[in-house]
Design a protein around this motif. Structure first.
Motif, PDB file in Angstrom:
ATOM      1  N   VAL A  90      -1.214   3.409  -5.580  1.00 10.08           N
ATOM      2  CA  VAL A  90      -2.656   3.506  -5.351  1.00 10.08           C
ATOM      3  C   VAL A  90      -3.150   4.923  -5.657  1.00 10.08           C
ATOM      4  O   VAL A  90      -2.538   5.912  -5.257  1.00 10.08           O
ATOM      5  CB  VAL A  90      -2.994   3.105  -3.898  1.00 10.08           C
ATOM      6  CG1 VAL A  90      -4.417   3.501  -3.527  1.00 10.08           C
ATOM      7  CG2 VAL A  90      -2.794   1.602  -3.725  1.00 10.08           C
ATOM      8  N   TYR A  94      -0.968  -1.502  -5.590  1.00  8.65           N
ATOM      9  CA  TYR A  94      -2.020  -2.464  -5.907  1.00  8.65           C
ATOM     10  C   TYR A  94      -1.414  -3.851  -6.055  1.00  8.65           C
ATOM     11  O   TYR A  94      -0.261  -3.999  -6.472  1.00  8.65           O
ATOM     12  CB  TYR A  94      -2.707  -2.109  -7.224  1.00  8.65           C
ATOM     13  CG  TYR A  94      -3.542  -0.855  -7.182  1.00  8.65           C
ATOM     14  CD1 TYR A  94      -4.785  -0.841  -6.546  1.00  8.65           C
ATOM     15  CD2 TYR A  94      -3.100   0.318  -7.793  1.00  8.65           C
ATOM     16  CE1 TYR A  94      -5.570   0.305  -6.526  1.00  8.65           C
ATOM     17  CE2 TYR A  94      -3.877   1.476  -7.780  1.00  8.65           C
ATOM     18  CZ  TYR A  94      -5.106   1.461  -7.144  1.00  8.65           C
ATOM     19  OH  TYR A  94      -5.870   2.594  -7.131  1.00  8.65           O
ATOM     20  N   SER A 127      -7.992  -6.637  -8.571  1.00  4.61           N
ATOM     21  CA  SER A 127      -6.853  -5.983  -7.944  1.00  4.61           C
ATOM     22  C   SER A 127      -7.329  -5.159  -6.759  1.00  4.61           C
ATOM     23  O   SER A 127      -8.478  -4.741  -6.709  1.00  4.61           O
ATOM     24  CB  SER A 127      -6.116  -5.090  -8.944  1.00  4.61           C
ATOM     25  OG  SER A 127      -6.939  -4.015  -9.347  1.00  4.61           O
TER      26      SER A 127
END
Ligand SMILES: [Zn+2]
Length: 691
Positions: free
Chosen positions: A475, A184, A174
């Motif tokens: 993120v 992600y 990822s």
């Protein structure tokens, strides 16, 4: 030992590290490190490293490092030995002490986490036990390959292999979406090659041909160690070479990978399936524990097509041979000595020129750092990292950022519009110093004493599941991609932050006893280097939020490319070894960062000297000490083999050119050392400069 990690972050080199390879550094406090080894004087200059017979104006690297190079030949187990490795060796002693204590009965104290770390290390060190088990730990993994009945069974086996850190066909993990860096997404990358780079498979020079021969022999021996008969292993190795060559031909080269647009192809699940009709992607994704969700970044679609073509074109038996090889190869480091030695023989001896295997404890320290780095790092930080280092580093960072703001304001080749966006990006850069605010939680990772092989695989699985768990979540910019004892630093363009592990904030990079001159040439220049990555040929394509987006006007983009091309020409003219030149395109980002970084550090130091003037010390002016500080980070000795390997694969230039290639572009250097116009370190043509 070549460590095989689960494919994790991003393809290409979107994470821009300061040095090639992670190397770690010792602390100043407990246990007392052999400070005498780093013979820095009060000014911070390493006087013993100098070669006073060399003329700084003719070869500054030799002047700054000649003494060090004579006194520190590369040891037989370290074919590249420089300041990073020198400090790593001291650091290893600290980590070893932490690990040996934790490995003793009751030595981990009350912490369950340190018990894990201790058990991990003890298991890795238990060579006799590993020897006694022989190939038994490998059996289940090989049996899974043996049990494949049809080509349709292959994807699930590959999926399982990827979850525990084994290589094969491609990488999977990822990463932030390049164009929406708040989220992600899944990422597929090229992989499945046993040699260091695609070009190794078909370059026609004699050296490359010899390496291919050595590689095929190595693959055959590994297959044989894994239980294949000698005849079948010899034939199998040729098959593997042919399969990997087909994959290598479809792989994107390192220079092309530097352009983020070349490695961003957002695709739906159905599109990925259509790309690979002969590879049952549904079964792969299920076994690889991929979370539901639609889009993924297929970094190199042509490579995935090649994987599909390889699956279609080769016999089931040949594909199983290829997978067997990757099973043995990926797990060699936790298998008996005969596997470890054969691995060393090709990857270290043949490829890098190492004469001796590193001692077991060093390899186990590395493994513990890679697998349980934030548990080990927590103790390392407690033992070594003072607050003063952090305070002075923040001061330097602020000075460097102010210097870049001034530089952007002053340069003539950029329009006001792009300048405004550049300053916005600069203001948004986050600085992470020392260690994470929140430590990784290893409580769900099971470490069993006496099971080195299983511990390694479960650690990989733990890391892999962390990657998968990120999908669909915002993120986390507080996460670190290097462990605290690492002697390195990085800029992450997808998060627009710069990261300095505690490990690098030590002499000769940062010396709390010394004044600003050497520290600005060293540590502040490292800061400047990382910050410049946000504005190098790769980093400049990401905006303040970390999104891949054009924020330059077309004319300014063109002006940048023209200026950067000067570095390509300059560094491509340098010889790495024998007839091998540096690749100016591969090293462009690092060269832009080195040149920009030292200039920003210079500007910051000049600003500081206005209010905090410095005088002569150890016979050098502050200006001279600044440049010596830079050069003395790069002293190194290395084998011709590793020089060749790095020229082909390492985006960083060798130490000699990280020194001389930068100072030749700075008239301030010639002035500091009163060099005549004819001197070698004085540019005869207009100098290269972006920042
Ligand atoms: Zn860098």
């Amino acid at each position: 030992m070549t460590r095989r990690r689960a494919f994790a972050i991003v393809a290409g080199s979107a994470v821009l590290a300061f040095a090639g390879g992670s190397v770690r550094l010792a602390a100043q406090q407990v246990p007392p490190p052999p400070q005498s080894e780093i013979s820095v004087s009060r000014s911070g200059v390493d006087l013993a490293a100098l070669d006073r017979n060399a003329n700084p104006c003719d070869d500054f690297y030799k002047f700054a490092c000649g003494g060090w190079m004579t006194k520190h030949p590369a040891p037989p187990d370290q074919p590249r030995y420089g300041r990073f490795e020198e400090l790593q060796n001291r650091n290893n002693e600290i980590l070893r002490d932490i690990l040996e204590n934790a490995a003793k009965p009751g030595g981990a104290g009350t912490s369950a986490e340190m018990q894990k770390v201790g058990d991990y290390y003890a298991s890795c060190m238990a060579e006799e036990e590993i020897e006694k088990k022989g190939t038994a730990p490998l059996a289940a993994d090989l049996a899974r390959v043996d049990a494949i009945k049809t080509k349709n069974d292959i994807p699930a086996v590959v999926g399982q292999m990827h979850t525990v850190g084994m290589t094969g066909f491609f990488g999977f993990g990822s990463a932030p979406d390049f164009k929406d860096a708040t989220q992600y997404m899944l990422i597929y990358g090229q992989g499945g090659l046993g040699m260091p780079d695609r070009d190794y498979y078909f370059k026609e020079d004699a050296n490359s041909a010899k390496l291919r021969e050595a590689y095929v022999a190595h693959v055959a021996r590994m297959l044989e160690l894994g239980g294949t008969t000698a005849t079948a292993a010899a034939a199998g190795a040729k098959t593997i070479m042919q399969i990997e060559t087909a994959l290598a031909k479809a792989a994107l080269d390192r220079v092309a990978q530097r352009n983020p647009n070349n490695v961003y192809h957002k695709m739906s699940r159905d599109e990925v399936k259509k790309l690979m009709p002969n590879f049952n992607m549904s079964q792969y994704l299920e076994r690889a524990e991929a979370p539901p969700g639609d889009s993924a970044n297929v970094t190199e679609p042509d490579f995935m097509k090649a994987v599909d073509a390889v699956v279609a074109a080769n016999s089931l038996a040949d594909l199983k041979t290829y997978l067997r090889w990757h099973v043995v190869h990926s797990n060699a480091h936790m298998l008996p000595k005969r596997f470890v030695d054969e691995n060393f023989n090709f990857y270290n001896k043949t490829l890098t020129g190492a004469q001796e295997q590193r001692p077991r404890w060093k390899r186990c320290v590395d493994a513990a750092d890679a697998d349980l780095g934030e548990a080990l790092g927590k103790i390392y930080v407690e033992r070594t990292f003072g607050t003063e280092g952090k305070t002075r580093t923040i001061e330097m960072v602020e000075g460097i950022e102010a210097a870049l703001a001034r530089d952007i304001d002053e340069i003539s080749w950029m329009s006001p519009e792009t300048k405004k966006a550049a300053v916005t990006k600069l203001r948004a850069v986050a600085n992470k110093i020392g260690y994470p605010d929140r430590w990784r939680d290893y409580s769900s990772l099971r470490i069993a004493r006496g099971d080195a092989y299983g511990n390694s695989q479960r650690s990989n699985l733990f890391g892999y599941r962390r990657q998968m768990a990120k999908i669909g979540k915002p993120v986390d910019k507080t996460e670190w991609l290097m462990t605290p004892p690492t002697v390195n630093a990085y800029y992450n363009p997808l998060e627009n932050n710069i990261n300095f592990p505690a490990g690098i904030l030590q002499p000769p990079f940062f010396n709390r006893a010394a004044d600003d001159a050497v520290n600005y040439g060293a540590a502040a220049a490292v800061v400047g280097h990382e910050l410049s990555h946000g504005f190098d040929d790769q980093g400049r394509q990401f905006d303040a939020q970390g999104n891949l987006r054009e924020w330059w006007t077309a004319a300014d983009g063109k002006a940048f490319v023209e200026r950067a091309a000067c570095f390509d020409k300059q560094y491509s003219s340098y010889t790495a070894v024998g007839d091998v030149k540096l690749n100016g395109k591969l090293t462009m980002g690092e060269n832009v960062a080195d040149n920009g970084g030292l200039r920003l550090a210079w500007m910051a130091l000049m600003e500081r000297l206005k209010t905090k003037p410095l005088g002569q010390a150890d016979g050098f002016s502050p200006q001279q000490r600044f440049f010596i500080g830079w050069a003395q980070m790069w002293c190194e000795n290395k084998s011709p083999e590793i020089a060749r390997l790095h020229a082909q694969t390492n985006p960083h230039s060798p130490g000699e050119y990280r020194t001389n290639g930068v100072v030749v572009n700075m008239p301030e250097f010639a002035q500091a050392f009163s060099c005549s116009a004819a001197a070698k370190m004085v540019a005869k043509e207009p100098v290269c400069r972006v920042w």
